[in-house]
Structures are given as C-alpha cells and as structure tokens.
Write a protein that holds these residues in place. Structure first.
Motif, PDB file in Angstrom:
ATOM      1  N   THR A 107      11.754   0.192  -2.145  1.00 58.79           N
ATOM      2  CA  THR A 107      10.502   0.693  -2.469  1.00 58.79           C
ATOM      3  C   THR A 107      10.455   1.771  -3.317  1.00 58.79           C
ATOM      4  O   THR A 107       9.460   1.916  -4.198  1.00 58.79           O
ATOM      5  CB  THR A 107      10.159   1.546  -0.818  1.00 58.79           C
ATOM      6  N   CYS A 108      11.583   2.543  -3.520  1.00 60.78           N
ATOM      7  CA  CYS A 108      11.593   3.476  -4.752  1.00 60.78           C
ATOM      8  C   CYS A 108      11.714   2.920  -6.102  1.00 60.78           C
ATOM      9  O   CYS A 108      10.952   3.349  -7.117  1.00 60.78           O
ATOM     10  CB  CYS A 108      12.822   4.284  -4.788  1.00 60.78           C
ATOM     11  N   VAL A 109      12.218   1.771  -6.093  1.00 61.04           N
ATOM     12  CA  VAL A 109      12.091   1.174  -7.498  1.00 61.04           C
ATOM     13  C   VAL A 109      10.822   0.305  -7.746  1.00 61.04           C
ATOM     14  O   VAL A 109      10.292   0.601  -8.916  1.00 61.04           O
ATOM     15  CB  VAL A 109      13.190  -0.208  -7.554  1.00 61.04           C
ATOM     16  N   LEU A 110      10.136  -0.125  -6.991  1.00 59.93           N
ATOM     17  CA  LEU A 110       8.839  -0.616  -6.938  1.00 59.93           C
ATOM     18  C   LEU A 110       7.654   0.316  -7.134  1.00 59.93           C
ATOM     19  O   LEU A 110       6.902  -0.035  -7.950  1.00 59.93           O
ATOM     20  CB  LEU A 110       8.333  -1.327  -5.752  1.00 59.93           C
ATOM     21  N   SER A 111       7.860   1.549  -6.536  1.00 57.39           N
ATOM     22  CA  SER A 111       7.087   2.855  -6.745  1.00 57.39           C
ATOM     23  C   SER A 111       6.894   3.033  -8.469  1.00 57.39           C
ATOM     24  O   SER A 111       5.960   3.543  -8.692  1.00 57.39           O
ATOM     25  CB  SER A 111       7.267   3.928  -5.917  1.00 57.39           C
ATOM     26  N   VAL A 112       8.121   2.815  -9.057  1.00 59.27           N
ATOM     27  CA  VAL A 112       7.739   3.185 -10.579  1.00 59.27           C
ATOM     28  C   VAL A 112       7.106   2.035 -11.448  1.00 59.27           C
ATOM     29  O   VAL A 112       6.366   2.150 -12.276  1.00 59.27           O
ATOM     30  CB  VAL A 112       9.220   3.344 -11.175  1.00 59.27           C
ATOM     31  N   LEU A 113       7.529   1.064 -10.966  1.00 58.63           N
ATOM     32  CA  LEU A 113       6.790  -0.303 -11.596  1.00 58.63           C
ATOM     33  C   LEU A 113       5.278  -0.633 -11.481  1.00 58.63           C
ATOM     34  O   LEU A 113       4.650  -1.354 -12.124  1.00 58.63           O
ATOM     35  CB  LEU A 113       7.542  -1.670 -11.089  1.00 58.63           C
ATOM     36  N   ILE A 114       4.886   0.169 -10.606  1.00 57.94           N
ATOM     37  CA  ILE A 114       3.487  -0.057 -10.278  1.00 57.94           C
ATOM     38  C   ILE A 114       2.559   0.989 -11.320  1.00 57.94           C
ATOM     39  O   ILE A 114       1.329   1.133 -11.185  1.00 57.94           O
ATOM     40  CB  ILE A 114       2.913   0.240  -8.948  1.00 57.94           C
ATOM     41  N   PHE A 115       3.167   1.760 -11.884  1.00 55.93           N
ATOM     42  CA  PHE A 115       2.651   2.614 -12.941  1.00 55.93           C
ATOM     43  C   PHE A 115       1.681   3.613 -12.243  1.00 55.93           C
ATOM     44  O   PHE A 115       0.542   3.581 -12.354  1.00 55.93           O
ATOM     45  CB  PHE A 115       1.941   2.053 -14.035  1.00 55.93           C
ATOM     46  N   PRO A 116       2.442   4.516 -11.319  1.00 58.10           N
ATOM     47  CA  PRO A 116       1.465   5.589 -10.463  1.00 58.10           C
ATOM     48  C   PRO A 116       0.619   6.359 -11.502  1.00 58.10           C
ATOM     49  O   PRO A 116      -0.359   6.794 -10.813  1.00 58.10           O
ATOM     50  CB  PRO A 116       2.430   6.022  -9.640  1.00 58.10           C
ATOM     51  N   TRP A 117       1.001   6.712 -12.688  1.00 54.01           N
ATOM     52  CA  TRP A 117       0.271   7.593 -13.500  1.00 54.01           C
ATOM     53  C   TRP A 117      -1.068   7.148 -13.747  1.00 54.01           C
ATOM     54  O   TRP A 117      -1.988   7.722 -14.036  1.00 54.01           O
ATOM     55  CB  TRP A 117       0.979   7.869 -14.735  1.00 54.01           C
ATOM     56  N   LYS A 118      -1.131   5.499 -13.636  1.00 56.36           N
ATOM     57  CA  LYS A 118      -2.453   5.114 -14.005  1.00 56.36           C
ATOM     58  C   LYS A 118      -3.509   5.215 -12.691  1.00 56.36           C
ATOM     59  O   LYS A 118      -4.511   5.135 -12.876  1.00 56.36           O
ATOM     60  CB  LYS A 118      -1.940   3.540 -14.452  1.00 56.36           C
ATOM     61  N   LEU A 119      -2.810   5.065 -11.562  1.00 57.52           N
ATOM     62  CA  LEU A 119      -3.663   5.096 -10.351  1.00 57.52           C
ATOM     63  C   LEU A 119      -4.526   6.460 -10.328  1.00 57.52           C
ATOM     64  O   LEU A 119      -5.570   6.464  -9.587  1.00 57.52           O
ATOM     65  CB  LEU A 119      -2.771   4.766  -8.798  1.00 57.52           C
ATOM     66  N   VAL A 120      -3.719   7.521 -10.703  1.00 61.05           N
ATOM     67  CA  VAL A 120      -4.430   9.001 -10.360  1.00 61.05           C
ATOM     68  C   VAL A 120      -5.203   9.143 -11.648  1.00 61.05           C
ATOM     69  O   VAL A 120      -5.732  10.416 -11.647  1.00 61.05           O
ATOM     70  CB  VAL A 120      -3.481   9.753 -10.220  1.00 61.05           C
ATOM     71  N   SER A 121      -5.244   8.289 -12.741  1.00 60.71           N
ATOM     72  CA  SER A 121      -6.115   8.888 -13.991  1.00 60.71           C
ATOM     73  C   SER A 121      -7.525   8.970 -13.813  1.00 60.71           C
ATOM     74  O   SER A 121      -8.227   9.697 -14.560  1.00 60.71           O
ATOM     75  CB  SER A 121      -5.641   7.763 -15.088  1.00 60.71           C
ATOM     76  N   ALA A 166       0.910  -1.508  -0.091  1.00 62.33           N
ATOM     77  CA  ALA A 166      -0.020   0.049   0.109  1.00 62.33           C
ATOM     78  C   ALA A 166       0.915   1.313  -0.069  1.00 62.33           C
ATOM     79  O   ALA A 166       0.719   2.270  -0.795  1.00 62.33           O
ATOM     80  CB  ALA A 166      -0.969  -0.042   1.156  1.00 62.33           C
ATOM     81  N   ALA A 167       2.051   1.155   0.852  1.00 59.95           N
ATOM     82  CA  ALA A 167       2.724   2.440   0.707  1.00 59.95           C
ATOM     83  C   ALA A 167       3.584   2.386  -0.342  1.00 59.95           C
ATOM     84  O   ALA A 167       3.893   3.855  -0.850  1.00 59.95           O
ATOM     85  CB  ALA A 167       3.881   2.401   2.130  1.00 59.95           C
ATOM     86  N   THR A 168       3.904   1.463  -1.055  1.00 58.78           N
ATOM     87  CA  THR A 168       4.743   1.604  -2.333  1.00 58.78           C
ATOM     88  C   THR A 168       3.765   2.175  -3.415  1.00 58.78           C
ATOM     89  O   THR A 168       4.261   3.216  -4.168  1.00 58.78           O
ATOM     90  CB  THR A 168       5.071   0.403  -2.932  1.00 58.78           C
ATOM     91  N   CYS A 169       2.280   2.084  -3.299  1.00 56.19           N
ATOM     92  CA  CYS A 169       1.654   2.650  -4.312  1.00 56.19           C
ATOM     93  C   CYS A 169       1.523   4.078  -4.139  1.00 56.19           C
ATOM     94  O   CYS A 169       1.382   4.848  -4.904  1.00 56.19           O
ATOM     95  CB  CYS A 169       0.157   1.926  -4.303  1.00 56.19           C
ATOM     96  N   TRP A 170       1.120   4.462  -2.761  1.00 60.12           N
ATOM     97  CA  TRP A 170       1.165   5.848  -2.296  1.00 60.12           C
ATOM     98  C   TRP A 170       2.094   6.580  -2.563  1.00 60.12           C
ATOM     99  O   TRP A 170       2.234   7.756  -3.197  1.00 60.12           O
ATOM    100  CB  TRP A 170       0.868   5.887  -0.924  1.00 60.12           C
TER     101      TRP A 170
END
Length: 505
Positions: free
Chosen positions: A350-364, A114-118
């Motif tokens: 955490t920093c590496v995984l935060s890119v791999l979860i495609f955060p730009w998709k979560l806030v779309s 959850a934190a990684t996505c955030w």
C-alpha cells in the motif's frame, strides 16, 4: 473458533486473516470512540465545511449536512461491523460469504485502491506539515530550496519522512495502532480547542462568517444538496465496508456500537463547527479566510505555538491515515495471496502504491476533490456496502459457517470460488450509481451531461442509489436462485459447521 486445525493447511488462510479468539480481543467502548475521534480530526475533514461554504452554502447549512451525512453513514458501518465482532474476521474474509472465497478479491481490491489513494493524499498533507515545521526551524534556505518538478526538494523529503514514520508504526501491528489512537485522540482534541481559544482571543471574537448567509437559495440549494450530502457520506464510505477490520478485535457488540456512535457523528460535527469558527476568526486576524489549518498554524506569531500546532496536525494525520487508509488495504492485499502476503507485507505494498498514484495531483483542485473524487468513490463503494449488509442480515440472518470461508468445499465456493450474483449486483448497481457522473460547468474529467446522460439524475445521490440497488438486486438473485445459505439437519458430520465462539452482546 475452537478447532483451528481446519485452517492450518488452507491456501486462503494466514495468521492475520484467521478469526481472532475472544481472549485476544481487547478493544472496548473507549477504544472505538478514540479511533473515530482520531480519524475524524484530520485536515480533509477540517476542509469539508469550507468546500460547502465555498459552493455557496451558509455555515449552518454546511454543518447540518455534515451531521446528517455522518448519521446516515453510521448505519451501514454498524450493520457491517456486527459480523466482525461476532466471528472475529476482517472485511475481505467477511466478503467471502457474499462474493465467494475468490470473488471477495473484487470488493477487497476496489476498497484497497480507494484506500491507497486516500493514504497517498493524507501522507502528502502530513509531509506538508513537516515541511512548514522544518521551515520555522531552518528558515528560508529550507522553504526556498531548489525545485524538483513543481515542489522544493525539501518538500519531497518531508513527504518521504512522514511516509517512513507511518510504515514504522503499522509494521509493529494492530495493537500498536490501538495504543497510538488511545493517546492521539485526546491530544488532538485538546489542541483543537486550544487553537479555537487562541484565535478567539487574537481576533476578539469569531468574525463575520457566522453572520453571512449562503448564496444558494430555494431550488438552487436543493440541487446542490444531493451531491453535497453524498460527498460528505463518501468521506467515510470506505469504512462502511471494512469496519470489521476493527470490530473483530472487540469482545462486545454493545461496546463497539456505543463507541462508534459516540465517536463518529459527534466528532465530525463538532470538528466542522470548530473549522468554521477558527476560519472566521482568521479572516479578522489576517484579512482573508484561511481554511487550511497548516497554513494557519504557520502564521502563529509564537514560535513554540507554531511548533505545537504543526506537531498536532501531524499526529492527527498519522492517526487517521494509518487507521482509515492503511489497515484495510493491508488486509485486502493479504487476502489476494494469503500464503505469500501477510498484514505487514500488505501495508508495504500500500505504501509503495500510494506514491505511484501521484497524490499531489489529487489534491490540486478542491472542486474535483470533493464533488468528483469523493462522489464517484462513494457511488462505487455504496453497492459493496449494500451487498455485504444484505447478505449478512437478510440472506444469512447473521449466521456464517466460519470454516467454509477458508476452503473450496463449502457454502461460499459457489462457482469456481465466485458468486456471480454478487458480481452482477455490484456491476449493475455501480452503473446505476456512477454511470451518470458528470462535471459541473465542464470542470472535471466527466462530460457535463454525464457519462450516461439518462442516469445523470441518479448521480447526485450515487452512494444511496448504489447501496439500495446493490442490496435489492443481490437479495433478489439469491432468493430466485434458491442458493443454500446454511447446512440443514440432514447434513453429514463432515459438512457440519465447526463450533465457534459467537459474540452476541
């Protein structure tokens, strides 16, 4: 803990996971209040009121729901923070008393995901600030650069620059974070008040949103109330688990509890009111309501004013993202492999995984962000918060044998390092709280009737259902199994707990 030799050769120990000694605990009331001020002043929290108003609520209803949600979530935050201050241990180690020395990796990794996505979402938002800031400096050639995928290459560059700034801060350790929060909190607060004064003068008032009533009335409002309240609670549901990651650095229960009480509900509510006032004024200034402060700052006529506003946005985003979303998974990943992963390596993972979860998709999609993402995350994390609080306050009555948290032989090894009672309580409570998750009007990833239709009514109050059911089921299973929770007076010297310096006041 006076005698640390018991931890020296433990495979479940490292410098970052071991108890913090009292002389090394420097956090006071101001530090905790500043932590929450810094974490609360961020773009997603600014947008919370807008999401509720867009759903049909009046601004007064939105603000009251945000206040109520933060008062409610403060309760498990304070309950689960007590153990951190008393024993100086972080969240994944505290979770070993309930889930087992190895089983604690289950709630820790759930929290870490959850934190990684955030973290990814906030980093994307911070990168947007750099992108707009640089656009003011370099002009159209920067803003209209060629695209890679859906975004200009300059926006991707801005994202990674902000990402690298965060890494540079966190790898310097928790004390660097404390100092950063101390000065970031007042800077952000002053800047927010300055923005409020600016739009008031420019709009000659605060506009029409303040006089508009919500479209949700009667039963329709109350049907929306539950999901809205749970979504607002879920915003800080993550911190209700891992707050001991911060309270372990406090030398006084009173100071950490007062600091958090001063900092969380007051700041979140005040920030919600400010977001409504600023947005209402923006409607008068530009002919439409602009909820995103980054977009609003980019419209300020003064070049210097725009730079200051966007710089403040980036400071605010750094403040919340590192404290709320990077500290916890850093400890969580370290807990999974203590001899190979320390706090800094956990932060890099955490920093590496935060890119791999495609955060730009979560806030779309804002609807999915608030009512689906936040709601489901809260529903899953609620059971963990309930189990942790019930274990510490009800089952163990605030007494933990710290040495046993780091070894195979002891109270917290259970069956092969796992306490199946906590796992069952978590699993059942998570099904009850999140099993009925649904997407309103078919907009979202879940069926409109809910994944498990007969549980759909519970989904509207998922976090609360998970918190209560997780706690009740866990206590019932522990009591029914008569699981030993302390050493009695007949225990051998080798079994007696190590002396520990406990903070009680």
């Amino acid at each position: 803990m006076d005698d640390r030799s018991a931890l020296a050769h433990s495979p479940y120990s490292n410098e970052d996971l071991d108890p913090v000694e009292l002389p090394d605990r420097h956090w006071n009331t101001y530090n905790y209040a500043a932590l929450w001020v810094g974490m609360s002043h961020n773009i997603p929290s600014w947008l919370l009121a807008s999401g509720l108003i867009a759903a049909g609520m009046s601004w007064q209803q939105a603000v009251v729901i945000i206040l109520l949600a933060n008062v409610i979530v403060l309760i498990p935050i304070l309950l689960n923070g007590h153990g951190g201050t008393k024993y100086g241990i972080p969240f994944p180690v505290l979770a070993r008393s309930s889930f087992g020395v190895l089983g604690a990796n289950l709630p820790a990794l759930v929290r870490a995901f959850a934190a990684t996505c955030w973290f990814g979402v906030q980093t994307w938002i911070g990168g947007e600030g750099i992108f707009l800031l640089a656009g003011k400096m370099f002009g159209d050639s920067w803003a209209n650069a060629s695209h890679i995928g859906d975004f200009a290459w300059t926006q991707w560059l801005s994202f990674f620059v902000f990402w690298l700034i965060e890494i540079a801060i966190i790898v310097r350790g928790i004390e660097t974070l404390r100092r950063f929060e101390n000065w970031a909190a007042p800077v952000v607060m002053v800047a927010a008040l300055a923005l409020l004064a600016y739009v008031y003068v420019q709009a000659d008032g605060f506009g029409n949103i303040l006089s508009q009533s919500g479209s949700l009335k009667g039963d329709e409002f109350w049907r929306a109330f539950g999901p809205a309240l749970m979504g607002m609670i879920a915003f800080w549901a993550t911190l209700s688990l891992n707050i001991s990651d911060f309270t372990r650095f406090g030398g006084s229960q009173k100071k950490q509890m007062l600091g958090q009480t001063y900092g969380l509900p007051t700041t979140m509510t005040a920030f919600a009111v400010m977001s409504v006032l600023v947005t209402s004024a923006s409607e008068e200034m530009y002919g439409k309501a602009i909820w995103d402060p980054i977009q609003l700052a980019a419209r300020i006529d003064s070049w210097v004013g725009t730079l200051l506003a966007l710089a403040t946005v980036m400071i605010a985003t750094l403040s919340v993202n590192i404290a709320a979303n990077l500290v916890s998974p850093s400890y969580d990943f370290a807990n999974a492999a203590p001899k190979y992963v320390n706090f800094r390596k956990g932060a890099l993972i955490t920093c590496v995984l935060s890119v791999l979860i495609f955060p730009w998709k979560l806030v779309s999609d804002p609807n999915i962000y608030i009512f689906t993402w936040l709601g489901v995350v809260g529903a899953i994390l609620g059971p963990v918060a309930g189990i942790l609080a019930a274990d510490y306050w009800v089952v163990r009555r605030r007494h933990i044998v710290v040495r046993d948290l780091y070894r195979r032989e002891g109270l917290y090894w259970y069956s092969g390092g796992w306490n199946w009672r906590a796992v069952v309580a978590f699993g059942v409570a998570a099904i009850l709280s999140a099993g009925g998750s649904y997407s309103k009007d078919g907009k979202g990833p879940f069926p409109e009737d809910g994944m498990i239709p007969f549980l759909k009514p519970l989904a509207d109050y998922g976090w609360l259902v998970g918190l209560v059911s997780g706690a009740v089921i866990y206590v019932a299973l522990m009591k029914a199994g008569k699981v030993p929770v302390a050493y009695d007076s007949s225990g051998s010297p080798d079994d007696a707990p190590l002396d520990e310096k406990e903070v009680t006041a």
